[in-house]
Design an enzyme around this catalytic site. Structure first.
Site, PDB file in Angstrom:
ATOM      1  N   PHE A  67       0.848  -1.197   0.000  1.00  0.00           N
ATOM      2  CA  PHE A  67       0.000   0.000   0.000  1.00  0.00           C
ATOM      3  C   PHE A  67       0.882   1.245   0.000  1.00  0.00           C
ATOM      4  O   PHE A  67       1.737   1.418   0.864  1.00  0.00           O
ATOM      5  CB  PHE A  67      -0.931   0.014   1.225  1.00  0.00           C
ATOM      6  CG  PHE A  67      -1.803   1.249   1.270  1.00  0.00           C
ATOM      7  CD1 PHE A  67      -2.889   1.370   0.410  1.00  0.00           C
ATOM      8  CD2 PHE A  67      -1.518   2.297   2.131  1.00  0.00           C
ATOM      9  CE1 PHE A  67      -3.681   2.512   0.418  1.00  0.00           C
ATOM     10  CE2 PHE A  67      -2.304   3.447   2.145  1.00  0.00           C
ATOM     11  CZ  PHE A  67      -3.384   3.550   1.290  1.00  0.00           C
ATOM     12  N   GLY A  68       0.663   2.123  -0.976  1.00  0.00           N
ATOM     13  CA  GLY A  68       1.416   3.372  -1.069  1.00  0.00           C
ATOM     14  C   GLY A  68       0.516   4.561  -0.803  1.00  0.00           C
ATOM     15  O   GLY A  68      -0.597   4.635  -1.340  1.00  0.00           O
TER      16      GLY A  68
ATOM     17  N   SER B 165       5.002   9.043  -1.798  1.00  0.00           N
ATOM     18  CA  SER B 165       5.697   9.068  -3.088  1.00  0.00           C
ATOM     19  C   SER B 165       5.419   7.813  -3.915  1.00  0.00           C
ATOM     20  O   SER B 165       5.509   7.843  -5.144  1.00  0.00           O
ATOM     21  CB  SER B 165       7.205   9.221  -2.879  1.00  0.00           C
ATOM     22  OG  SER B 165       7.700   8.147  -2.122  1.00  0.00           O
TER      23      SER B 165
ATOM     24  N   GLU C 144      13.442   3.745   0.887  1.00  0.00           N
ATOM     25  CA  GLU C 144      12.697   4.298   2.019  1.00  0.00           C
ATOM     26  C   GLU C 144      13.405   4.023   3.336  1.00  0.00           C
ATOM     27  O   GLU C 144      12.777   3.789   4.353  1.00  0.00           O
ATOM     28  CB  GLU C 144      11.268   3.710   2.031  1.00  0.00           C
ATOM     29  CG  GLU C 144      10.532   3.821   0.719  1.00  0.00           C
ATOM     30  CD  GLU C 144      10.320   5.280   0.256  1.00  0.00           C
ATOM     31  OE1 GLU C 144      10.639   6.202   1.033  1.00  0.00           O
ATOM     32  OE2 GLU C 144       9.856   5.481  -0.864  1.00  0.00           O
TER      33      GLU C 144
HETATM   34  C1  BEZ Z   1       4.402   5.450   0.410  1.00  0.00           C
HETATM   35  O1  BEZ Z   1       3.656   4.541   0.745  1.00  0.00           O
HETATM   36  O2  BEZ Z   1       4.145   6.159  -0.538  1.00  0.00           O
HETATM   37  C2  BEZ Z   1       5.631   5.645   1.180  1.00  0.00           C
HETATM   38  C3  BEZ Z   1       6.481   4.590   1.350  1.00  0.00           C
HETATM   39  C4  BEZ Z   1       7.631   4.768   2.070  1.00  0.00           C
HETATM   40  C5  BEZ Z   1       7.923   5.990   2.588  1.00  0.00           C
HETATM   41  C6  BEZ Z   1       7.056   7.034   2.417  1.00  0.00           C
HETATM   42  C7  BEZ Z   1       5.894   6.862   1.700  1.00  0.00           C
END
Ligand code: BEZ
Length: 201
Positions: A24-25, A28, A99
């Site tokens: 799930f994002g 970014s 990340e």
């Molecule tokens: C995201 O889910 O978009 C995300 C993933 C890692 C770090 C920050 C945001």
């Protein structure tokens, strides 16, 4: 906790070689999918809210002038909209590195737009990580974003790319929009030339 969470993430989950995993994002990952995925679907997770509370020393800022990027904070009853990607486990090698500044992988149930669900993995920077900045006023967050730039570009572009991506999904996030509004009243950061040309006589 150290800034670099790569090693910790690699210990957190064991996958079968042929596994397929929903990621799930909410930040970014919505607008920068620089990895191979099998499919993607708009989705949401419950009881979490997106907040610009995480410092970025490696992407949208520097150690001396960190930017602010999003993380998720517990918020009972809240719904956070984003994008789910079906991936194979080797993609985590890339994402754990990308990340690494304080984000750990957690399992969370997600809901697709048609109401069906799946379990997923989501990167969250919790408040005990060394890069966590925590809450601030919309104006202070906007000011910090307006002045921050890092190897991945301007922090203000991260903010507008996120707002645009959410809009394209037909979603809006009041926290993100409030910072976009506050930033629109901030002056543009000055462009510093890398080398000054001599003034013409
Ligand atoms: C995201 O889910 O978009 C995300 C993933 C890692 C770090 C920050 C945001």
């Amino acid at each position: 906790m150290s800034f670099d969470t790569t090693a910790a993430n690699q210990q957190r989950h064991r996958f079968d070689a042929d596994a397929r995993v929903w990621l799930f994002g909410y930040g970014s990952l919505i607008f920068k999918a620089d990895f191979v995925y099998i499919s993607r679907r708009p989705a949401s997770i419950r009881d979490w809210s997106r907040r610009f509370w995480q410092g970025s020393h490696d992407h949208r800022g520097t150690p001396d002038a960190p930017g602010r990027v999003v993380t998720l904070v517990p918020d009972p009853g809240a719904i956070c909209h984003g994008m789910a990607y079906l991936i194979t486990p080797e993609v985590f090698d890339h994402l754990d590195h990308r990340e690494k500044n304080g984000y750990l992988r957690f399992m969370a149930p997600l809901t697709f737009e048609d109401g069906s669900g799946a379990s997923s993995l989501v990167y969250i920077a919790t408040k005990d990580n060394a890069a966590f900045l925590g809450p601030a006023s919309d104006e202070d967050i906007a000011r910090q974003i307006a002045g921050a730039v890092g190897p991945s570009g301007r922090n203000r572009d991260y903010l507008t790319d996120l707002a645009t991506a959410l809009h394209a999904l037909g979603k809006s996030d009041p926290h993100v929009l409030a910072i976009v509004d506050a930033l629109s009243t901030e002056p543009l950061a000055p462009i510093v030339p890398s080398s000054r040309k001599p003034e013409p006589p």
